[in-house]
Design a protein around this motif. Structure first.
Motif, PDB file in Angstrom:
ATOM      1  N   PRO A 108       0.851  -1.202   0.000  1.00  0.00           N
ATOM      2  CA  PRO A 108       0.000   0.000   0.000  1.00  0.00           C
ATOM      3  C   PRO A 108       0.878   1.240   0.000  1.00  0.00           C
ATOM      4  N   ASP A 109       0.719   2.073  -1.018  1.00  0.00           N
ATOM      5  CA  ASP A 109       1.569   3.245  -1.196  1.00  0.00           C
ATOM      6  C   ASP A 109       0.953   4.440  -0.494  1.00  0.00           C
ATOM      7  N   PRO A 110       1.741   5.211   0.257  1.00  0.00           N
ATOM      8  CA  PRO A 110       1.164   6.383   0.909  1.00  0.00           C
ATOM      9  C   PRO A 110       0.572   7.360  -0.098  1.00  0.00           C
ATOM     10  N   SER A 111      -0.612   7.851   0.196  1.00  0.00           N
ATOM     11  CA  SER A 111      -1.165   8.984  -0.537  1.00  0.00           C
ATOM     12  C   SER A 111      -0.827  10.238   0.251  1.00  0.00           C
ATOM     13  N   ALA A 112      -0.735  11.362  -0.443  1.00  0.00           N
ATOM     14  CA  ALA A 112      -0.339  12.600   0.210  1.00  0.00           C
ATOM     15  C   ALA A 112      -1.116  13.771  -0.362  1.00  0.00           C
ATOM     16  N   PHE A 113      -1.188  14.834   0.437  1.00  0.00           N
ATOM     17  CA  PHE A 113      -1.813  16.083   0.010  1.00  0.00           C
ATOM     18  C   PHE A 113      -0.733  17.052  -0.466  1.00  0.00           C
ATOM     19  N   VAL A 114      -1.033  17.762  -1.547  1.00  0.00           N
ATOM     20  CA  VAL A 114      -0.179  18.839  -2.034  1.00  0.00           C
ATOM     21  C   VAL A 114      -1.028  20.099  -2.145  1.00  0.00           C
ATOM     22  N   ALA A 115      -0.461  21.213  -1.697  1.00  0.00           N
ATOM     23  CA  ALA A 115      -1.157  22.504  -1.747  1.00  0.00           C
ATOM     24  C   ALA A 115      -0.167  23.585  -2.158  1.00  0.00           C
ATOM     25  N   LEU A 116      -0.673  24.766  -2.450  1.00  0.00           N
ATOM     26  CA  LEU A 116       0.196  25.887  -2.786  1.00  0.00           C
ATOM     27  C   LEU A 116       1.031  26.278  -1.573  1.00  0.00           C
ATOM     28  N   GLU A 149     -13.280  16.124  -9.152  1.00  0.00           N
ATOM     29  CA  GLU A 149     -12.585  15.057  -9.864  1.00  0.00           C
ATOM     30  C   GLU A 149     -12.134  15.516 -11.252  1.00  0.00           C
ATOM     31  N   PHE A 150     -11.023  14.939 -11.707  1.00  0.00           N
ATOM     32  CA  PHE A 150     -10.479  15.244 -13.020  1.00  0.00           C
ATOM     33  C   PHE A 150     -10.101  13.945 -13.719  1.00  0.00           C
ATOM     34  N   ALA A 151     -10.104  13.986 -15.039  1.00  0.00           N
ATOM     35  CA  ALA A 151      -9.855  12.772 -15.817  1.00  0.00           C
ATOM     36  C   ALA A 151      -8.405  12.319 -15.734  1.00  0.00           C
ATOM     37  N   THR A 152      -7.472  13.255 -15.629  1.00  0.00           N
ATOM     38  CA  THR A 152      -6.053  12.904 -15.606  1.00  0.00           C
ATOM     39  C   THR A 152      -5.405  13.437 -14.332  1.00  0.00           C
ATOM     40  N   PRO A 153      -4.315  12.799 -13.874  1.00  0.00           N
ATOM     41  CA  PRO A 153      -3.652  13.286 -12.661  1.00  0.00           C
ATOM     42  C   PRO A 153      -3.026  14.660 -12.826  1.00  0.00           C
ATOM     43  N   ASP A 154      -2.524  14.972 -14.017  1.00  0.00           N
ATOM     44  CA  ASP A 154      -1.930  16.293 -14.233  1.00  0.00           C
ATOM     45  C   ASP A 154      -2.950  17.411 -14.020  1.00  0.00           C
ATOM     46  N   GLU A 155      -4.193  17.144 -14.365  1.00  0.00           N
ATOM     47  CA  GLU A 155      -5.238  18.164 -14.193  1.00  0.00           C
ATOM     48  C   GLU A 155      -5.492  18.469 -12.724  1.00  0.00           C
ATOM     49  N   THR A 156      -5.261  17.500 -11.845  1.00  0.00           N
ATOM     50  CA  THR A 156      -5.460  17.775 -10.412  1.00  0.00           C
ATOM     51  C   THR A 156      -4.415  18.770  -9.908  1.00  0.00           C
ATOM     52  N   ILE A 157      -3.183  18.637 -10.390  1.00  0.00           N
ATOM     53  CA  ILE A 157      -2.135  19.586 -10.013  1.00  0.00           C
ATOM     54  C   ILE A 157      -2.478  20.976 -10.542  1.00  0.00           C
ATOM     55  N   ALA A 158      -2.943  21.031 -11.792  1.00  0.00           N
ATOM     56  CA  ALA A 158      -3.311  22.320 -12.391  1.00  0.00           C
ATOM     57  C   ALA A 158      -4.438  22.988 -11.614  1.00  0.00           C
ATOM     58  N   ALA A 159      -5.363  22.186 -11.083  1.00  0.00           N
ATOM     59  CA  ALA A 159      -6.484  22.746 -10.326  1.00  0.00           C
ATOM     60  C   ALA A 159      -6.010  23.428  -9.044  1.00  0.00           C
ATOM     61  N   VAL A 160      -4.993  22.874  -8.406  1.00  0.00           N
ATOM     62  CA  VAL A 160      -4.432  23.507  -7.211  1.00  0.00           C
ATOM     63  C   VAL A 160      -3.731  24.802  -7.585  1.00  0.00           C
ATOM     64  N   ARG A 161      -2.968  24.760  -8.648  1.00  0.00           N
ATOM     65  CA  ARG A 161      -2.217  25.947  -9.063  1.00  0.00           C
ATOM     66  C   ARG A 161      -3.127  27.081  -9.520  1.00  0.00           C
ATOM     67  N   SER A 162      -4.293  26.728 -10.076  1.00  0.00           N
ATOM     68  CA  SER A 162      -5.223  27.755 -10.545  1.00  0.00           C
ATOM     69  C   SER A 162      -6.150  28.260  -9.444  1.00  0.00           C
ATOM     70  N   GLY A 163      -6.150  27.581  -8.303  1.00  0.00           N
ATOM     71  CA  GLY A 163      -7.046  27.966  -7.217  1.00  0.00           C
ATOM     72  C   GLY A 163      -8.393  27.288  -7.266  1.00  0.00           C
ATOM     73  N   GLU A 164      -8.594  26.402  -8.231  1.00  0.00           N
ATOM     74  CA  GLU A 164      -9.868  25.685  -8.322  1.00  0.00           C
ATOM     75  C   GLU A 164     -10.033  24.692  -7.186  1.00  0.00           C
ATOM     76  N   ALA A 165      -8.928  24.201  -6.659  1.00  0.00           N
ATOM     77  CA  ALA A 165      -8.952  23.279  -5.532  1.00  0.00           C
ATOM     78  C   ALA A 165      -7.956  23.754  -4.483  1.00  0.00           C
ATOM     79  N   ASP A 166      -8.252  23.459  -3.217  1.00  0.00           N
ATOM     80  CA  ASP A 166      -7.354  23.847  -2.131  1.00  0.00           C
ATOM     81  C   ASP A 166      -6.141  22.933  -2.037  1.00  0.00           C
ATOM     82  N   ALA A 167      -6.338  21.670  -2.405  1.00  0.00           N
ATOM     83  CA  ALA A 167      -5.263  20.688  -2.333  1.00  0.00           C
ATOM     84  C   ALA A 167      -5.613  19.528  -3.245  1.00  0.00           C
ATOM     85  N   VAL A 168      -4.617  18.672  -3.508  1.00  0.00           N
ATOM     86  CA  VAL A 168      -4.841  17.456  -4.274  1.00  0.00           C
ATOM     87  C   VAL A 168      -4.391  16.283  -3.420  1.00  0.00           C
TER      88      VAL A 168
END
Length: 239
Positions: A108-116, A149-168
């Motif tokens: 089981p691989d650790p999941s983690a939160f990333v934020a600005l 939710e986003f279709a690709t993992p890269d889009e989740t990072i972009a959502a944080v950078r754009s302010g659409e999400a607080d964290a991924v």
């Protein structure tokens, strides 16, 4: 050791020494490094490509790689577009209602939160991004936070950078290069352990193929070569 390994695989293959199909089509996303990605030549690369090729060699199978978008990767396996899924897919009870899994080839691989950097995201009540149909998305949905939710993992990072999400929330091994390369995002909060590790997905009717890959995976655990690959690609804990 080599004799024991080949003997174990031979038992899984049966007396005929090969499966009924001539080519085993290995389905992957090709967009989730370091597990799987497309290299500069447009070919599938990464930990799962190297692992999958070795499993096919040990099982004496002819394999070819096929890419498929994540959101339809299980339906297209079931419908016969390919024969396996090797795409960083965690083993879960929900998925096992639809497909079968081999034994796990990662812990089981650790999941983690990333934020600005400099932000203080509300991980319990804020807006958290995750790739659709992942164990992370399910975890966020049950946590009380607002899931986007986003279709690709890269889009989740972009959502944080754009302010659409607080964290991924995503696999830590996937997030680490983004944190290392970008000065704007950082890990935040505690790691989360979800799921039962990653396995190779198959149609529930393909019991012989499952047994074959199970034997090959076990042989790599037994001789230490799976741990060598995990260390090479810096993926989670070893066996």
């Amino acid at each position: 050791m080599k004799t024991l390994i080949l003997g174990t695989i031979a038992l899984a293959l049966g007396t005929g020494g090969a499966l009924a199909q001539d080519v085993v089509r290995m389905g992957t996303e090709g967009a989730y490094p370091p597990y799987n990605f497309l290299n500069d030549s447009g070919e599938v690369d990464g930990f799962e490509r190297e692992l999958g090729d070795e499993l096919c060699t040990r099982a004496e199978l002819t394999c070819e790689w096929v890419t498929n978008d994540w959101d339809s990767i299980i339906p297209n396996l079931v419908s016969g577009n390919y024969d396996t899924i090797m795409a960083g897919m965690s083993i879960t009870d929900e998925r096992e209602e639809v497909i079968a899994f081999t034994q796990n080839y990662t812990q089981p691989d650790p999941s983690a939160f990333v934020a600005l950097d400099g932000m203080e995201p509300d991980l319990e009540g804020g807006v958290i991004a995750a790739q659709a149909n992942t164990i992370q998305a399910s975890w966020v949905a049950e946590s009380g936070a607002t899931l986007v939710e986003f279709a690709t993992p890269d889009e989740t990072i972009a959502a944080v950078r754009s302010g659409e999400a607080d964290a991924v929330l995503a696999d830590k091994a996937f997030l680490e290069p983004f944190v290392a390369e970008g000065a704007d995002i950082v890990f935040f909060g505690d790691d989360v352990l979800i799921g039962r590790g990653i396995g190779l997905g198959l149609r529930q009717s393909d019991t012989e193929l499952k047994d074959t890959f199970d034997a090959a995976i076990q042989s790599m655990k037994d001789d230490g070569s799976l741990n060598e690959l995990l260390e090479k690609w810096e993926i989670g804990a070893t066996f």
